[in-house]
Design an enzyme around this catalytic site. Structure first.
Site, PDB file in Angstrom:
ATOM      1  N   GLU A  37      10.111  -6.374   6.781  1.00  0.00           N
ATOM      2  CA  GLU A  37       9.911  -4.923   6.947  1.00  0.00           C
ATOM      3  C   GLU A  37      10.926  -4.351   7.943  1.00  0.00           C
ATOM      4  OE1 GLU A  37       5.770  -3.868   7.276  1.00  0.00           O
ATOM      5  OE2 GLU A  37       5.249  -5.100   5.544  1.00  0.00           O
ATOM      6  N   HIS A  76      -7.660  -7.456  -1.061  1.00  0.00           N
ATOM      7  CA  HIS A  76      -7.977  -8.601  -0.201  1.00  0.00           C
ATOM      8  C   HIS A  76      -6.933  -8.677   0.913  1.00  0.00           C
ATOM      9  CE1 HIS A  76      -9.943 -10.876  -3.864  1.00  0.00           C
ATOM     10  NE2 HIS A  76     -10.676  -9.862  -3.441  1.00  0.00           N
ATOM     11  N   GLU A  77      -7.309  -8.314   2.111  1.00  0.00           N
ATOM     12  CA  GLU A  77      -6.393  -8.453   3.253  1.00  0.00           C
ATOM     13  C   GLU A  77      -6.736  -9.772   3.945  1.00  0.00           C
ATOM     14  OE1 GLU A  77      -3.523  -6.819   4.922  1.00  0.00           O
ATOM     15  OE2 GLU A  77      -3.858  -8.881   5.542  1.00  0.00           O
ATOM     16  N   HIS A 126       1.231  -7.608  -0.983  1.00  0.00           N
ATOM     17  CA  HIS A 126       1.920  -7.100   0.215  1.00  0.00           C
ATOM     18  C   HIS A 126       2.166  -8.227   1.203  1.00  0.00           C
ATOM     19  CE1 HIS A 126       1.949  -2.526   0.081  1.00  0.00           C
ATOM     20  NE2 HIS A 126       1.779  -2.979  -1.150  1.00  0.00           N
ATOM     21  N   GLU A 127       3.181  -8.028   2.055  1.00  0.00           N
ATOM     22  CA  GLU A 127       3.648  -9.083   2.968  1.00  0.00           C
ATOM     23  C   GLU A 127       3.833 -10.381   2.177  1.00  0.00           C
ATOM     24  OE1 GLU A 127       0.554  -7.452   3.937  1.00  0.00           O
ATOM     25  OE2 GLU A 127       1.798  -5.873   4.767  1.00  0.00           O
ATOM     26  N   GLU A 147       4.445   3.031   4.553  1.00  0.00           N
ATOM     27  CA  GLU A 147       3.432   2.884   5.604  1.00  0.00           C
ATOM     28  C   GLU A 147       4.053   3.080   6.991  1.00  0.00           C
ATOM     29  OE1 GLU A 147       1.774  -1.079   5.836  1.00  0.00           O
ATOM     30  OE2 GLU A 147       3.680  -2.018   5.434  1.00  0.00           O
TER      31      GLU A 147
HETATM   32  C1  NOJ Z   1      -0.167  -3.817   5.280  1.00  0.00           C
HETATM   33  C2  NOJ Z   1       0.056  -3.334   3.870  1.00  0.00           C
HETATM   34  O1  NOJ Z   1       1.433  -3.216   3.586  1.00  0.00           O
HETATM   35  C3  NOJ Z   1      -0.656  -2.010   3.699  1.00  0.00           C
HETATM   36  O2  NOJ Z   1      -0.399  -1.467   2.426  1.00  0.00           O
HETATM   37  C4  NOJ Z   1      -2.128  -2.215   3.921  1.00  0.00           C
HETATM   38  O3  NOJ Z   1      -2.755  -0.975   3.878  1.00  0.00           O
HETATM   39  C5  NOJ Z   1      -2.403  -2.859   5.289  1.00  0.00           C
HETATM   40  N1  NOJ Z   1      -1.594  -4.014   5.512  1.00  0.00           N
HETATM   41  C6  NOJ Z   1      -3.854  -3.284   5.415  1.00  0.00           C
HETATM   42  O4  NOJ Z   1      -4.123  -4.319   4.516  1.00  0.00           O
HETATM   43 CA    CA Z   2       3.320  -4.157   4.796  1.00  0.00          CA
END
Ligand code: NOJ
Ligand code: CA
Length: 593
Positions: free
Chosen positions: A173, A378-379, A447-448, A472
Site C-alpha cells: 500500500e 472475513h477480516e 484485500h491485503e 481507503e
Molecule cells: C483493509 C481493507 O483494505 C479495507 O477494505 C477493509 O475495510 C478493512 N481492512 C477492514 O477489514
Molecule cells: Ca487495504
C-alpha cells in the site's frame, strides 16, 4: 472455444557442442524479440534484445539450499527442446473476451558435470509482447528441496527511469516512486521501466504458487543490476518444495508504447488453463457496501452505538442496490469479534456468528428476494491458523445461505510470528482459500492479498484483489496524489484486477478535519473504466448517491469487458482507455496534478 495447438518442432540442440561459450537464440513469433541463452564456462546467461536494441544484458542465475551446495555453476547442456503454441482462450471476466496465447518455448536441461550431478531445467518463452522463464527441479516425488535463495539476475543495459514501490511496505500500500534504476535499493514487482532505446518494460512474475513472492534487490552501487530475492521463514528457508517442482515464471512485458503494457496479456497467458470445470456460477458484479462509513469514522466495524452493519442498514443498502441495477451489497462488521481487530489484542473473529444487531438469515433472504447478492466479509487480521480452522465451516454456512461472494482481509501482522505477509506460508494460504472457495462456489475479493500473478486464469473465482494503495487511504490516512491513479494502470494493474474502491461522491468528506480526496467527481466516475475489477465497488455511502444523477453512470458501466484499447498514455501523467462491452464503448481518462 479453445483452439489449442502445442507441438514439438525441434529436438536438436543448437548449442555448439564443444566450445566454452555456447549460445542459442529463441525468437518471438514475430521475430522481433531475441531471447539469447548462452552457456559460458558452466554458467547459464540469458540476454534479451528487441529490434536489435538491448533490453537486458547477460544475466545469470543460481540457487542456494539448506543442506546442499548451491546450484548454477559447472553446468552443461544435456538437451534442448523447442515448442510452439498458438491458442485462443476465453476468460471468465477480463478486459477482453478472447485472449491469444502465442509463443515459442525452449526447455534446456542442464546438468552439473561434477558430483552431486544435479539436473535443473531452464524453461524460456518468447512472446511478441515479452519474455518469460522459469526453473524446473526434476526428481522423484518423495524428494524435497529447501531453497534458501534464488539468485536470478536482471542486469539492465542503462540507468533508465523506473516506477516502483519498496519491497517491504505493508500489503503493497505504497505510492509509486519514479526514479533512475540505480536509486532503487529494493523493489516489489511489477517494476516498470522506460528505456532510452524507446521501450517500456515491466518485470513481474506469473503463476506464483507454493513459493515465496519475488522481490528485486540492487546488487551494485553504480550499475542498474538487480537480483531476485525471496522472503525467508524463521529458519532461513524461503521455499520448501517437493520435486518435481516448477518455480513461478519470471517475466518481462516489452512494449514499444506505454499502451502496449496495458494491452498485454502476458501474465495471464503464463498461467495454466482454467481448473474449474463449471464456471457458470462465477459472475462479475458491481456492489455497494457498508464500508466508507467506517473508514471516515461515522460507523464502527465492532458492535456498539455506532455499529455500521446492522440488519436495518444492510436492508437499506439492499433496497438501494435493487433500485439502481447494482448487483451486490457488502456488509463489513456483520460478524462477531471485531473488538479484537486493530485494538492491540490478538485478532480472533468469529466467521459464523453474527453481531447481535445483525440477522444473517433475515438479511440473506431479503437480499435473495430483491435479487441482490449479499457479499460476506472475513477480516482475519492476519491470524492464519484461526482462519484456516474456521474456513470450512464459514464457507459451508455461506453455501447454505446462498452467499456466493466473499471479501477477505489480512490487515495485521501475520500469525504465526516470523512469517512474512508475502512469503511461501502466505502464498500457500491464499491459494488454499481460493481452492476451498471453489468447492463452495464462492468468488473472492482478497484485500491485503499477495500480488496477483495471473492465477485467475486458472481459478476464475479469484475475481479481484487489492495489493495496492486504494481509496481507503483517502479516508483515514494521508490523501493520495492524483498521479498515483495515472501510474497504477502501468504498474499494479499489469499484475491483474484491483479492487481500488472508486466512486466517492462526497469528495470533501470530513470538512471539519480538512479531509478530502484530491480529485473531482468526474475522476471518480472515470476510474470505473480506467481501472479494471470484475468485483467493482461503488464505495461511497448510499445516501451520498441518492438524488445524484451522476450515479446513473455507475449503473450503466459494466464490470467486465470484451475489448480494450488504450487511446493515449504517459506513465504517471495521463491515460485514456476505451473499453467495449457487447455493442457499447466506454471511455475514461485520468490525469495527474
Ligand atoms: C483493509 C481493507 O483494505 C479495507 O477494505 C477493509 O475495510 C478493512 N481492512 C477492514 O477489514
Ligand atoms: Ca487495504
Amino acid at each position: 472455444m479453445h483452439k489449442s495447438l502445442l507441438f514439438l518442432f525441434l529436438l536438436i540442440t543448437s548449442f555448439a557442442a564443444t566450445a566454452a561459450c555456447k549460445a542459442n537464440t529463441l525468437l518471438s513469433p514475430d521475430g522481433r524479440l531475441h531471447f539469447t541463452i548462452t552457456l559460458i564456462s558452466g554458467k547459464l546467461y540469458y540476454q534479451v534484445t528487441c529490434d536489435s536494441k538491448p533490453i537486458l544484458n547477460k544475466s545469470s542465475f543460481s540457487f542456494n539450499f539448506k543442506g546442499q551446495p548451491s546450484l548454477g555453476h559447472g553446468l552443461s547442456v544435456l538437451k534442448t527442446e523447442n515448442y510452439h503454441q498458438d491458442e485462443t482462450w476465453v476468460p471468465v471476466a477480463c478486459t477482453s473476451s478472447h485472449i491469444r496465447n502465442n509463443y515459442n518455448e525452449q526447455v534446456i536441461t542442464l546438468t552439473e558435470s561434477k558430483v552431486p550431478n544435479r539436473t535443473i531445467l531452464f524453461i524460456a518463452r518468447a512472446y511478441n509482447d515479452g519474455i518469460a522463464f522459469r526453473y524446473q527441479f526434476p526428481g522423484s516425488a518423495s524428494d524435497s528441496l529447501l531453497i534458501a535463495a534464488e539468485n536470478t539476475e536482471f542486469n539492465f543495459p542503462a540507468n533508465d527511469s523506473a516506477w516502483w514501490i519498496p519491497s517491504n511496505e505493508f500489503a503493497y500500500e505504497s505510492i509509486y516512486r519514479h526514479s533512475p534504476l540505480t536509486s532503487i535499493p529494493d523493489a516489489n514487482t511489477p517494476l516498470t521501466i522506460e528505456t532510452r532505446f524507446g521501450f517500456f518494460l515491466s518485470i513481474h512474475e506469473a503463476a506464483l504458487q507454493d513459493y515465496s513472492e519475488m522481490i528485486l534487490k540492487r546488487t551494485n552501487e553504480h550499475k542498474p543490476c538487480f537480483v531476485s530475492a525471496l522472503w525467508p521463514e524463521p529458519d532461513g528457508v524461503c521455499a520448501r518444495v517437493s520435486t518435481p517442482f516448477k518455480t513461478p515464471w519470471r517475466c518481462i512485458i516489452i512494449a514499444r508504447k506505454p499502451a502496449g503494457l496495458i494491452e498485454s496479456h502476458l501474465v495471464e497467458n503464463l498461467n495454466e488453463p482454467c481448473a474449474v470445470k463449471d464456471v457458470s456460477w462465477i459472475k462479475p458484479l458491481k456492489f455497494v457496501g457498508i464500508w466508507w462509513g467506517m473508514h471516515i469514522g461515522q460507523y464502527t466495524w465492532a458492535e456498539g452505538e455506532k455499529h455500521g452493519a446492522t440488519t436495518a442498514r444492510t436492508k437499506q443498502y439492499i433496497d438501494f442496490a435493487a433500485s439502481h441495477h447494482i448487483e451486490g451489497v457488502l456488509a463489513e462488521g456483520w460478524n462477531k469479534g471485531w473488538e479484537t481487530w486493530a485494538s492491540g489484542m490478538k485478532p480472533v473473529q468469529d466467521f459464523t456468528r453474527a453481531a447481535s444487531d445483525f440477522d444473517l438469515v433475515e438479511v440473506t433472504s431479503y437480499a435473495r428476494k430483491k435479487n441482490v447478492a449479499f457479499i460476506s466479509h472475513h477480516e482475519t487480521g492476519g491470524n492464519i491458523p484461526e482462519y484456516e480452522r474456521q474456513m470450512d465451516s464459514a464457507f459451508d454456512q455461506c453455501r447454505r445461505l446462498g452467499i456466493h461472494y466473499l471479501k477477505t482481509g489480512y490487515a495485521g501482522t501475520i500469525i504465526p510470528a516470523g512469517y512474512h505477509h508475502h512469503g511461501q506460508y502466505m502464498v500457500r494460504h491464499f491459494q488454499k482459500v481460493v481452492e476451498t472457495a471453489v468447492r463452495y462456489h464462492i468468488s473472492l475479493d482478497v484485500h491485503e492479498s499477495i500480488k496477483p500473478t495471473g492465477l485467475s486464469r486458472t481459478w476464475p473465482n479469484l475475481l479481484t484483489q487489492e495489493a495496492a494503495r486504494g481509496n481507503e487511504w483517502n479516508a483515514t490516512y494521508t490523501a493520495t496524489p492524483p498521479s498515483h491513479e495515472a501510474t497504477l494502470p502501468f504498474t499494479r494493474f499489469l499484475a491483474g484486477p484491483y479492487d481500488y474502491t472508486p466512486g466517492i461522491f462526497h469528495i470533501i468528506h470530513s470538512p471539519e478535519k480538512n479531509k478530502r480526496l484530491y480529485c473531482t467527481l468526474t475522476n471518480q466516475l472515470a476510474l470505473f473504466v480506467v481501472f479494471h475489477s470484475p468485483m467493482m465497488m461503488a464505495s461511497d455511502m448510499v445516501e451520498n448517491y441518492e438524488h445524484n444523477d451522476a450515479f446513473q453512470y455507475i449503473e450503466n458501466v459494466p464490470s467486465s469487458w470484451d475489448e480494450t484499447k488504450v487511446i493515449n498514455a504517459k506513465i504517471g501523467h495521463y491515460v485514456t482507455i476505451a473499453r467495449r462491452s457487447e455493442g457499447k464503448w466506454f471511455v475514461g481518462t485520468v490525469g495527474d496534478e
